[in-house]
Design a protein around this motif. Structure first.
Motif, PDB file in Angstrom:
ATOM      1  N   UNK A   1       0.812  -1.215   0.000  1.00  0.00           N
ATOM      2  CA  UNK A   1       0.000   0.000   0.000  1.00  0.00           C
ATOM      3  C   UNK A   1       0.839   1.256   0.000  1.00  0.00           C
ATOM      4  N   UNK A   2       1.724   1.420  -0.991  1.00  0.00           N
ATOM      5  CA  UNK A   2       2.606   2.590  -1.006  1.00  0.00           C
ATOM      6  C   UNK A   2       1.841   3.911  -1.021  1.00  0.00           C
ATOM      7  N   UNK A   3       2.467   4.913  -0.480  1.00  0.00           N
ATOM      8  CA  UNK A   3       1.978   6.286  -0.557  1.00  0.00           C
ATOM      9  C   UNK A   3       2.013   6.711  -2.025  1.00  0.00           C
ATOM     10  N   UNK A   4       0.952   7.385  -2.462  1.00  0.00           N
ATOM     11  CA  UNK A   4       0.841   7.807  -3.859  1.00  0.00           C
ATOM     12  C   UNK A   4       0.566   9.305  -3.885  1.00  0.00           C
ATOM     13  N   UNK A   5       1.254  10.024  -4.752  1.00  0.00           N
ATOM     14  CA  UNK A   5       1.136  11.478  -4.785  1.00  0.00           C
ATOM     15  C   UNK A   5       1.037  11.957  -6.228  1.00  0.00           C
TER      16      UNK A   5
ATOM     17  N   UNK B   1     -14.878  12.988 -10.481  1.00  0.00           N
ATOM     18  CA  UNK B   1     -14.681  13.281 -11.898  1.00  0.00           C
ATOM     19  C   UNK B   1     -13.321  13.946 -12.169  1.00  0.00           C
ATOM     20  N   UNK B   2     -12.651  14.376 -11.116  1.00  0.00           N
ATOM     21  CA  UNK B   2     -11.314  14.961 -11.268  1.00  0.00           C
ATOM     22  C   UNK B   2     -10.209  13.928 -11.065  1.00  0.00           C
ATOM     23  N   UNK B   3     -10.570  12.714 -10.681  1.00  0.00           N
ATOM     24  CA  UNK B   3      -9.561  11.716 -10.323  1.00  0.00           C
ATOM     25  C   UNK B   3      -8.607  11.397 -11.473  1.00  0.00           C
ATOM     26  N   UNK B   4      -9.087  11.471 -12.708  1.00  0.00           N
ATOM     27  CA  UNK B   4      -8.214  11.126 -13.834  1.00  0.00           C
ATOM     28  C   UNK B   4      -6.985  12.027 -13.868  1.00  0.00           C
ATOM     29  N   UNK B   5      -7.145  13.273 -13.456  1.00  0.00           N
ATOM     30  CA  UNK B   5      -5.998  14.207 -13.415  1.00  0.00           C
ATOM     31  C   UNK B   5      -4.927  13.699 -12.462  1.00  0.00           C
ATOM     32  N   UNK B   6      -5.356  13.191 -11.316  1.00  0.00           N
ATOM     33  CA  UNK B   6      -4.399  12.736 -10.311  1.00  0.00           C
ATOM     34  C   UNK B   6      -3.831  11.367 -10.669  1.00  0.00           C
TER      35      UNK B   6
ATOM     36  N   UNK C   1       7.151  16.896   2.028  1.00  0.00           N
ATOM     37  CA  UNK C   1       6.167  17.286   1.029  1.00  0.00           C
ATOM     38  C   UNK C   1       5.319  18.428   1.551  1.00  0.00           C
ATOM     39  N   UNK C   2       4.665  19.093   0.614  1.00  0.00           N
ATOM     40  CA  UNK C   2       3.568  19.967   1.004  1.00  0.00           C
ATOM     41  C   UNK C   2       2.354  19.094   1.231  1.00  0.00           C
ATOM     42  N   UNK C   3       1.722  19.225   2.390  1.00  0.00           N
ATOM     43  CA  UNK C   3       0.526  18.433   2.691  1.00  0.00           C
ATOM     44  C   UNK C   3      -0.652  18.837   1.815  1.00  0.00           C
ATOM     45  N   UNK C   4      -0.484  19.892   1.011  1.00  0.00           N
ATOM     46  CA  UNK C   4      -1.531  20.318   0.079  1.00  0.00           C
ATOM     47  C   UNK C   4      -1.449  19.571  -1.243  1.00  0.00           C
ATOM     48  N   UNK C   5      -0.319  18.942  -1.529  1.00  0.00           N
ATOM     49  CA  UNK C   5      -0.180  18.168  -2.754  1.00  0.00           C
ATOM     50  C   UNK C   5      -1.125  16.975  -2.674  1.00  0.00           C
ATOM     51  N   UNK C   6      -1.966  16.795  -3.674  1.00  0.00           N
ATOM     52  CA  UNK C   6      -2.994  15.763  -3.635  1.00  0.00           C
ATOM     53  C   UNK C   6      -2.339  14.377  -3.584  1.00  0.00           C
ATOM     54  N   UNK C   7      -2.809  13.546  -2.635  1.00  0.00           N
ATOM     55  CA  UNK C   7      -2.164  12.256  -2.388  1.00  0.00           C
ATOM     56  C   UNK C   7      -3.166  11.267  -1.805  1.00  0.00           C
ATOM     57  N   UNK C   8      -2.713  10.037  -1.642  1.00  0.00           N
ATOM     58  CA  UNK C   8      -3.525   9.020  -0.977  1.00  0.00           C
ATOM     59  C   UNK C   8      -2.654   7.834  -0.587  1.00  0.00           C
ATOM     60  N   UNK C   9      -3.105   7.101   0.406  1.00  0.00           N
ATOM     61  CA  UNK C   9      -2.540   5.800   0.695  1.00  0.00           C
ATOM     62  C   UNK C   9      -3.248   4.783  -0.182  1.00  0.00           C
ATOM     63  N   UNK C  10      -2.543   3.749  -0.626  1.00  0.00           N
ATOM     64  CA  UNK C  10      -3.154   2.759  -1.510  1.00  0.00           C
ATOM     65  C   UNK C  10      -3.403   1.444  -0.764  1.00  0.00           C
TER      66      UNK C  10
END
Length: 279
Positions: free
Chosen positions: A152-156, A177-182, A199-208
């Motif tokens: 489950x790597x961190x993804x940014x 509907x914006x997910x394709x961009x990320x 990192x900037x905590x504002x950079x869009x990210x997720x755990x996988x």
């Protein structure tokens, strides 16, 4: 200029650091700490995690099978070594200025069975960023294990710290509907023991999704520029005895309460939108 200062300038380039945080929004340093140092940190975090799970509110959910625990600096033996590492100091000074403040320390644990989080930023973008185009906070991450693809790597999504979040849910969660961009930009990070990132905590990210049978604990260090006020989400505490033992040049960078005895932290930064995982 002293030899020490010359070495710092030679080893860590300010322009490169600023370019990374203002560009992709993330930067790492491999082998910042020894594996032995990280192994001890991992043991301490595992014990703190077990204890946090036994008390109400000790561990805050960040999605199914995923928790965050805020701790005290003196809960881990390597606190001083981490926050005074030359690269950590250089990053903070380069991006946040010489009066930066450490406002948070904790750890995140994605366990086996953790699922994809929704794409998100950790809090709404402040006016310093939306209007001033300036980053006023940073998050350092220090893995306690060698991260593998099935853990489950961190993804940014690099560069998205500047995305307009005014239309996001809670100004943190972009619409599906914006997910394709990320997803097009997404980079998975698989650091090894001893590596550190910022990192900037504002950079869009997720755990996988963690498909493995192993947990993936990571230490989190939150740092602010003056006026960022993220300390309001946290409760950094130091006993007077511990504080008096710290290097003088570190004391000025701590934003917390001095106490006679450590108090149980009431978690103040719950991100409710992460609780269900990605739909």
């Amino acid at each position: 200029m002293t030899n020490k200062t010359q070495e710092s300038v030679k080893q860590y380039d300010t322009g490169e650091i600023q370019g990374a945080l203002y560009g992709p929004g993330i930067k790492g340093l491999k082998g910042a700490f020894s594996r032995e140092f990280i192994a001890k940190l991992g043991e301490e975090i595992n014990e703190l995690y077990k204890e946090a799970l036994t008390r109400e509110g000790g561990a805050v959910g960040r999605g199914p099978k995923r928790h965050y625990v805020e701790i005290h600096p003196e809960d881990i033996s390597g606190f001083v070594e981490i926050v005074t590492h030359p690269w950590v100091k250089e990053v903070c000074e380069s991006v946040l200025g010489p009066e930066y403040k450490i406002v948070e320390i904790g750890f995140d644990v994605p366990n086996p069975g953790a699922v994809n989080q929704p794409w998100h930023r950790d809090f709404p973008a402040p006016e310093d960023t939306t209007k001033g185009r300036r980053l006023n906070s940073l998050a350092f991450n220090l893995t306690t294990v060698d991260v593998e693809e099935d853990m489950g790597p961190f993804e940014i999504a690099p560069g998205t710290q500047w995305d307009d979040g005014s239309g996001f849910e809670h100004e943190m969660f972009p619409a599906k509907e914006l997910y394709s961009r990320y997803e097009e930009r997404a980079e998975q990070k698989m650091p090894k023991m001893g590596d550190i990132s910022v990192r900037s905590a504002l950079t869009i990210h997720r755990g996988t999704t963690n498909h493995s049978d192993k947990s993936r604990p990571v230490l989190v260090l939150g740092v602010d520029a003056p006026g960022a006020n993220n300390h309001e989400r946290h409760d950094l505490q130091l006993t007077k005895g511990f504080y008096s033992s710290l290097p003088e040049d570190l004391k000025k960078h701590l934003h917390g309460r001095l106490v006679d005895e450590l108090e149980v932290i009431v978690q103040g930064h719950s991100i409710e939108g992460l609780m269900m995982g990605e739909a």
